[in-house]
Write a protein that holds these residues in place. Structure first.
Motif, PDB file in Angstrom:
ATOM      1  N   GLU A  53      -0.538  -2.762   5.247  1.00  0.00           N
ATOM      2  CA  GLU A  53      -0.490  -3.398   4.021  1.00  0.00           C
ATOM      3  C   GLU A  53       0.298  -4.878   4.039  1.00  0.00           C
ATOM      4  O   GLU A  53       1.284  -4.654   4.497  1.00  0.00           O
ATOM      5  CB  GLU A  53      -0.255  -2.563   2.844  1.00  0.00           C
ATOM      6  N   GLU A  57      -5.606  -2.285   1.019  1.00  0.00           N
ATOM      7  CA  GLU A  57      -5.517  -1.247  -0.119  1.00  0.00           C
ATOM      8  C   GLU A  57      -6.665  -0.356  -0.338  1.00  0.00           C
ATOM      9  O   GLU A  57      -7.711  -0.659   0.171  1.00  0.00           O
ATOM     10  CB  GLU A  57      -5.605  -2.324  -1.086  1.00  0.00           C
ATOM     11  N   TRP A  59      -8.618   1.846  -3.649  1.00  0.00           N
ATOM     12  CA  TRP A  59      -8.677   1.940  -5.278  1.00  0.00           C
ATOM     13  C   TRP A  59      -9.561   3.304  -5.287  1.00  0.00           C
ATOM     14  O   TRP A  59     -10.488   3.525  -4.583  1.00  0.00           O
ATOM     15  CB  TRP A  59      -9.405   0.678  -5.876  1.00  0.00           C
ATOM     16  N   GLN A  60      -9.126   3.833  -6.392  1.00  0.00           N
ATOM     17  CA  GLN A  60      -9.770   5.242  -6.862  1.00  0.00           C
ATOM     18  C   GLN A  60      -9.549   5.523  -8.402  1.00  0.00           C
ATOM     19  O   GLN A  60      -8.318   5.356  -8.707  1.00  0.00           O
ATOM     20  CB  GLN A  60      -9.345   6.482  -6.040  1.00  0.00           C
ATOM     21  N   ARG A  63      -7.669   2.814 -10.308  1.00  0.00           N
ATOM     22  CA  ARG A  63      -6.319   2.668  -9.931  1.00  0.00           C
ATOM     23  C   ARG A  63      -6.081   2.521  -8.442  1.00  0.00           C
ATOM     24  O   ARG A  63      -6.949   2.892  -7.535  1.00  0.00           O
ATOM     25  CB  ARG A  63      -5.337   4.117 -10.496  1.00  0.00           C
ATOM     26  N   ARG A  64      -5.087   1.597  -8.212  1.00  0.00           N
ATOM     27  CA  ARG A  64      -4.694   1.481  -6.870  1.00  0.00           C
ATOM     28  C   ARG A  64      -4.042   2.569  -6.209  1.00  0.00           C
ATOM     29  O   ARG A  64      -3.063   3.315  -6.735  1.00  0.00           O
ATOM     30  CB  ARG A  64      -3.731   0.132  -6.730  1.00  0.00           C
ATOM     31  N   GLN A  66      -1.512   4.476  -4.305  1.00  0.00           N
ATOM     32  CA  GLN A  66      -0.130   4.596  -3.594  1.00  0.00           C
ATOM     33  C   GLN A  66      -0.303   4.346  -2.065  1.00  0.00           C
ATOM     34  O   GLN A  66      -1.111   5.169  -1.333  1.00  0.00           O
ATOM     35  CB  GLN A  66       0.599   5.837  -3.777  1.00  0.00           C
ATOM     36  N   ARG A 103      -7.735  -7.488   2.375  1.00  0.00           N
ATOM     37  CA  ARG A 103      -7.438  -8.782   2.024  1.00  0.00           C
ATOM     38  C   ARG A 103      -7.413  -9.994   2.979  1.00  0.00           C
ATOM     39  O   ARG A 103      -6.832  -9.879   4.180  1.00  0.00           O
ATOM     40  CB  ARG A 103      -6.165  -8.858   1.257  1.00  0.00           C
ATOM     41  N   LEU A 141     -13.465  -1.659  -8.205  1.00  0.00           N
ATOM     42  CA  LEU A 141     -12.338  -2.151  -8.921  1.00  0.00           C
ATOM     43  C   LEU A 141     -12.964  -1.988 -10.723  1.00  0.00           C
ATOM     44  O   LEU A 141     -13.954  -2.404 -10.629  1.00  0.00           O
ATOM     45  CB  LEU A 141     -11.765  -3.328  -8.754  1.00  0.00           C
ATOM     46  N   ARG A 176      -7.305  -7.067 -14.814  1.00  0.00           N
ATOM     47  CA  ARG A 176      -7.955  -6.139 -15.594  1.00  0.00           C
ATOM     48  C   ARG A 176      -8.231  -6.271 -17.002  1.00  0.00           C
ATOM     49  O   ARG A 176      -7.282  -7.102 -17.462  1.00  0.00           O
ATOM     50  CB  ARG A 176      -7.334  -4.993 -15.323  1.00  0.00           C
TER      51      ARG A 176
END
Length: 331
Positions: A53, A57, A59-60, A63-64, A66, A103, A141, A176
């Motif tokens: 990182e 990343e 997402w689920q 939410r991102r 941890q 990214r 997302l 968002r």
């Protein structure tokens, strides 16, 4: 300039430009491979052991995840740095419906970097690249706006896209779309498949859901400048020295008179440069400065070439020794 990369992405650039900054649209590719980046490149990055990182990343459920949920630490000497991509954790999250986000592909994948530099010249704006991998039936997302025009290139599987209204003025923010703010109306719904490219204008809210198979897409984000870029470009322009270079730290005046004289010279120089500056020139200069910050290839850093050059140099030095001096023994 011939729009050879844009034509590859949208089939024919002439059919694309009427949509620019106005409306979303789906385009069929021009026949060549749309992207040099593949699922195999994702596998290679995750397996390299160096990938970490914020380049990766997950997402689920909107939410991102941890970072500890998809990365691990390593023992390097006496240190234990964290944040390295963990293949097992990532695969487990993908099976559980999470989305993988990679990214700035152009910073670490040379073929994508080279493609984007050409595309940036064609569009006159900086371009970045991101990759999203989403399982079938799972959302990516949440509904959001990007501060960029986006060209979505489907690499594998298919993905359902919904594009909503864009902002009506400059008082908007990227990110968002909150549930407590007015919800933008849906304008466009499509299912994107390999060989197709979706265009989303800057600021138009959008979201996507995996459709068939493991869906992977490449997002080419075309970055437009803002007021901050214009201000920086203006500063660089008016503070140039007589040779056209940005003024450096300069001398350190020792008296009030010398300091006032230096201020006078700086103002006179700024007025001269400002006199020939037009709004169009300032915009073009700011866009070019942003393009100049895109990743570039660094030539001449091949250790193999360096080793070969040193070996050749050593052989020449041995051959050029005067008679009577000992020559190096062959291995």
């Amino acid at each position: 300039m011939t729009a050879r990369i844009l034509d590859r992405l949208v089939g024919n650039a002439d059919s694309f430009w009427p949509h620019w900054r106005k409306s979303p649209g789906v385009f069929v590719s021009g026949g060549d491979a749309l992207s040099p980046f593949t699922l195999a490149d994702i596998d290679a990055a995750l397996a390299s052991g160096f990938f970490r990182e914020p380049y990766v990343e997950m997402w689920q459920d909107g939410r991102r995840v941890q970072a500890t949920g998809f990365t691990s630490s390593r023992t390097v000497g006496q240190e234990a740095p964290a944040g390295f991509a963990d293949e097992a954790k990532i695969h487990a999250l993908l099976k559980d419906g999470a989305t993988l986000l990679l990214r700035c592909i152009d910073q670490w994948h040379a073929p994508t970097r080279d493609l984007l530099r050409i595309l940036a010249l064609e569009l006159g704006r900086a371009v970045e690249a991101f990759v999203f991998v989403t399982p079938a039936g799972q959302p990516g997302l949440p509904l959001h706006r990007d501060d960029a025009d986006v060209l979505v290139v489907q690499l594998a599987g298919s993905k359902s896209w919904k594009v909503h209204e864009g902002p009506t003025d400059g008082a908007w923010r990227a990110g968002r779309v909150r549930t407590d703010e007015p919800q933008p109306a849906e304008l466009f719904h499509t299912v994107l498949r390999p060989g197709e490219t979706l265009y989303i204008p800057r600021g138009f809210a959008h979201c996507a859901t995996g459709q068939d198979g493991l869906s992977a897409h490449l997002s080419l984000t075309v970055r437009e400048i803002g007021v901050a870029d214009l201000s920086l470009s203006l500063k660089d322009h008016v503070l140039r020295d007589g040779d056209g270079e940005a003024a450096g730290d300069g001398p350190l005046p020792l008296s009030d008179d010398a300091l006032t004289a230096a201020a006078t010279a700086i103002l006179d120089n700024a007025r001269r440069h400002l006199a020939d500056l037009t709004p169009d020139t300032l915009v073009a200069q700011a866009r070019q400065q942003r393009m100049d910050r895109m990743p570039t290839p660094v030539p001449g850093l091949s250790l193999a070439d360096l080793a070969a050059a040193w070996a050749t140099t050593a052989e020449q030095q041995v051959a050029e020794k005067p008679d009577g001096e000992p020559h190096a023994r062959s291995a």
